[in-house]
Design a protein around this motif. Structure first.
Motif, PDB file in Angstrom:
ATOM      1  N   ALA A  36      -9.456  11.364  -3.695  1.00 21.73           N
ATOM      2  CA  ALA A  36      -8.186  12.092  -3.775  1.00 21.73           C
ATOM      3  C   ALA A  36      -7.467  12.068  -2.429  1.00 21.73           C
ATOM      4  N   GLN A  37      -8.211  12.231  -1.353  1.00 26.32           N
ATOM      5  CA  GLN A  37      -7.623  12.192  -0.012  1.00 26.32           C
ATOM      6  C   GLN A  37      -7.065  10.804   0.287  1.00 26.32           C
ATOM      7  N   GLU A  38      -7.746   9.782  -0.168  1.00 29.16           N
ATOM      8  CA  GLU A  38      -7.299   8.412   0.075  1.00 29.16           C
ATOM      9  C   GLU A  38      -6.022   8.106  -0.704  1.00 29.16           C
ATOM     10  N   VAL A  39      -5.905   8.615  -1.922  1.00 31.80           N
ATOM     11  CA  VAL A  39      -4.685   8.409  -2.704  1.00 31.80           C
ATOM     12  C   VAL A  39      -3.500   9.087  -2.023  1.00 31.80           C
ATOM     13  N   ALA A  85      -6.341   0.435   6.195  1.00 27.18           N
ATOM     14  CA  ALA A  85      -7.540   1.253   6.405  1.00 27.18           C
ATOM     15  C   ALA A  85      -7.867   2.073   5.156  1.00 27.18           C
ATOM     16  N   THR A  86      -6.840   2.608   4.506  1.00 28.76           N
ATOM     17  CA  THR A  86      -7.050   3.392   3.288  1.00 28.76           C
ATOM     18  C   THR A  86      -7.610   2.518   2.174  1.00 28.76           C
ATOM     19  N   ALA A  87      -7.077   1.311   2.020  1.00 26.15           N
ATOM     20  CA  ALA A  87      -7.589   0.387   1.007  1.00 26.15           C
ATOM     21  C   ALA A  87      -9.047   0.035   1.284  1.00 26.15           C
ATOM     22  N   SER A 116      -3.219   9.682   1.158  1.00 26.95           N
ATOM     23  CA  SER A 116      -2.937   8.888   2.351  1.00 26.95           C
ATOM     24  C   SER A 116      -2.121   7.644   1.997  1.00 26.95           C
ATOM     25  N   LEU A 117      -2.461   7.022   0.882  1.00 30.00           N
ATOM     26  CA  LEU A 117      -1.741   5.829   0.443  1.00 30.00           C
ATOM     27  C   LEU A 117      -0.297   6.169   0.075  1.00 30.00           C
ATOM     28  N   ILE A 118      -0.092   7.290  -0.580  1.00 34.56           N
ATOM     29  CA  ILE A 118       1.269   7.726  -0.934  1.00 34.56           C
ATOM     30  C   ILE A 118       2.069   8.027   0.333  1.00 34.56           C
ATOM     31  N   GLU A 119       1.449   8.705   1.296  1.00 34.18           N
ATOM     32  CA  GLU A 119       2.129   9.002   2.556  1.00 34.18           C
ATOM     33  C   GLU A 119       2.503   7.705   3.291  1.00 34.18           C
ATOM     34  N   SER A 120       1.619   6.717   3.255  1.00 34.59           N
ATOM     35  CA  SER A 120       1.907   5.425   3.884  1.00 34.59           C
ATOM     36  C   SER A 120       3.105   4.759   3.217  1.00 34.59           C
TER      37      SER A 120
END
Length: 108
Positions: free
Chosen positions: A72-75, A23-25, A77-81
Protein backbone atom coordinates in the motif's frame (compact mmCIF):
# COMPACT_ATOMS: atom_id res chain seq x y z
CA UNK A 1 16.16 33.60 -13.63
CA UNK A 2 16.42 32.63 -17.28
CA UNK A 3 13.92 30.51 -19.14
CA UNK A 4 16.53 27.83 -19.79
CA UNK A 5 17.32 27.69 -16.05
CA UNK A 6 13.64 27.17 -15.25
CA UNK A 7 13.43 24.38 -17.82
CA UNK A 8 16.57 22.80 -16.34
CA UNK A 9 15.01 22.86 -12.89
CA UNK A 10 11.87 21.17 -14.20
CA UNK A 11 13.97 18.57 -16.01
CA UNK A 12 15.78 17.76 -12.76
CA UNK A 13 12.38 17.35 -11.08
CA UNK A 14 11.27 14.87 -13.74
CA UNK A 15 14.53 12.93 -13.40
CA UNK A 16 14.16 12.81 -9.60
CA UNK A 17 10.61 11.49 -9.88
CA UNK A 18 11.78 8.90 -12.40
CA UNK A 19 14.41 7.75 -9.90
CA UNK A 20 11.72 7.47 -7.22
CA UNK A 21 9.40 5.50 -9.52
CA UNK A 22 12.24 3.12 -10.42
CA UNK A 23 13.03 2.48 -6.74
CA UNK A 24 9.34 1.93 -6.00
CA UNK A 25 9.00 -0.53 -8.88
CA UNK A 26 12.04 -2.39 -7.55
CA UNK A 27 10.41 -2.57 -4.11
CA UNK A 28 7.19 -3.97 -5.57
CA UNK A 29 9.10 -6.52 -7.66
CA UNK A 30 11.00 -7.74 -4.57
CA UNK A 31 8.13 -7.61 -2.07
CA UNK A 32 8.20 -11.39 -1.58
CA UNK A 33 12.00 -11.75 -1.61
CA UNK A 34 13.24 -12.97 1.78
CA UNK A 35 15.31 -10.40 3.69
CA UNK A 36 14.82 -7.71 1.04
CA UNK A 37 15.26 -4.21 2.51
CA UNK A 38 13.02 -1.71 0.73
CA UNK A 39 14.62 1.22 -1.03
CA UNK A 40 13.84 4.77 0.05
CA UNK A 41 14.24 7.85 -2.11
CA UNK A 42 15.42 11.11 -0.58
CA UNK A 43 15.27 14.44 -2.39
CA UNK A 44 17.90 17.15 -2.07
CA UNK A 45 18.16 20.69 -3.44
CA UNK A 46 20.50 20.96 -6.38
CA UNK A 47 23.41 23.41 -6.41
CA UNK A 48 21.95 25.61 -9.16
CA UNK A 49 18.32 25.04 -8.22
CA UNK A 50 16.27 22.02 -9.00
CA UNK A 51 16.30 18.75 -7.16
CA UNK A 52 18.23 15.51 -7.11
CA UNK A 53 17.21 12.11 -5.80
CA UNK A 54 19.22 9.60 -3.83
CA UNK A 55 18.15 5.98 -3.30
CA UNK A 56 19.29 3.91 -0.32
CA UNK A 57 18.08 0.90 1.69
CA UNK A 58 15.71 1.80 4.51
CA UNK A 59 17.68 0.00 7.21
CA UNK A 60 14.46 -1.31 8.77
CA UNK A 61 14.17 -4.85 10.03
CA UNK A 62 13.74 -7.53 7.37
CA UNK A 63 12.15 -10.96 7.70
CA UNK A 64 13.26 -14.52 6.84
CA UNK A 65 9.92 -15.22 5.16
CA UNK A 66 9.62 -11.92 3.29
CA UNK A 67 10.62 -8.30 3.07
CA UNK A 68 9.77 -5.07 4.83
CA UNK A 69 7.86 -3.77 1.79
CA UNK A 70 4.30 -2.52 2.39
CA UNK A 71 2.48 -2.73 -0.97
CA UNK A 72 0.00 0.00 0.00
CA UNK A 73 2.86 2.38 0.82
CA UNK A 74 4.52 1.58 -2.50
CA UNK A 75 1.33 2.31 -4.46
CA UNK A 76 1.01 5.69 -2.72
CA UNK A 77 4.66 6.41 -3.53
CA UNK A 78 4.06 5.53 -7.18
CA UNK A 79 1.03 7.84 -7.35
CA UNK A 80 3.02 10.67 -5.75
CA UNK A 81 5.81 10.11 -8.31
CA UNK A 82 3.30 10.29 -11.14
CA UNK A 83 1.78 13.54 -9.87
CA UNK A 84 5.21 15.11 -9.32
CA UNK A 85 6.41 14.06 -12.77
CA UNK A 86 3.27 15.41 -14.45
CA UNK A 87 3.57 18.76 -12.64
CA UNK A 88 7.20 19.16 -13.73
CA UNK A 89 6.42 18.02 -17.27
CA UNK A 90 3.58 20.53 -17.54
CA UNK A 91 5.83 23.41 -16.45
CA UNK A 92 8.55 22.17 -18.82
CA UNK A 93 6.09 22.16 -21.73
CA UNK A 94 5.03 25.70 -20.86
CA UNK A 95 8.68 26.75 -21.00
CA UNK A 96 9.07 25.06 -24.38
CA UNK A 97 6.00 26.92 -25.65
CA UNK A 98 7.51 30.18 -24.42
CA UNK A 99 10.70 29.39 -26.34
CA UNK A 100 8.61 28.87 -29.49
CA UNK A 101 6.93 32.25 -29.01
CA UNK A 102 10.27 33.96 -28.46
CA UNK A 103 11.72 32.35 -31.58
CA UNK A 104 8.73 33.40 -33.69
CA UNK A 105 9.05 36.99 -32.41
CA UNK A 106 12.76 37.00 -33.24
CA UNK A 107 12.11 35.72 -36.79
CA UNK A 108 9.48 38.38 -37.46
Amino acid sequence: MSLSAVMGIKLSGMQAQQTRATATANNIANAMTPRYDRLETDFYSGDAGGVRASVSPSGAATFDAGSNVDPAQEVVSLIESEIGFKANASAFETGADMWDVLLSIKRD
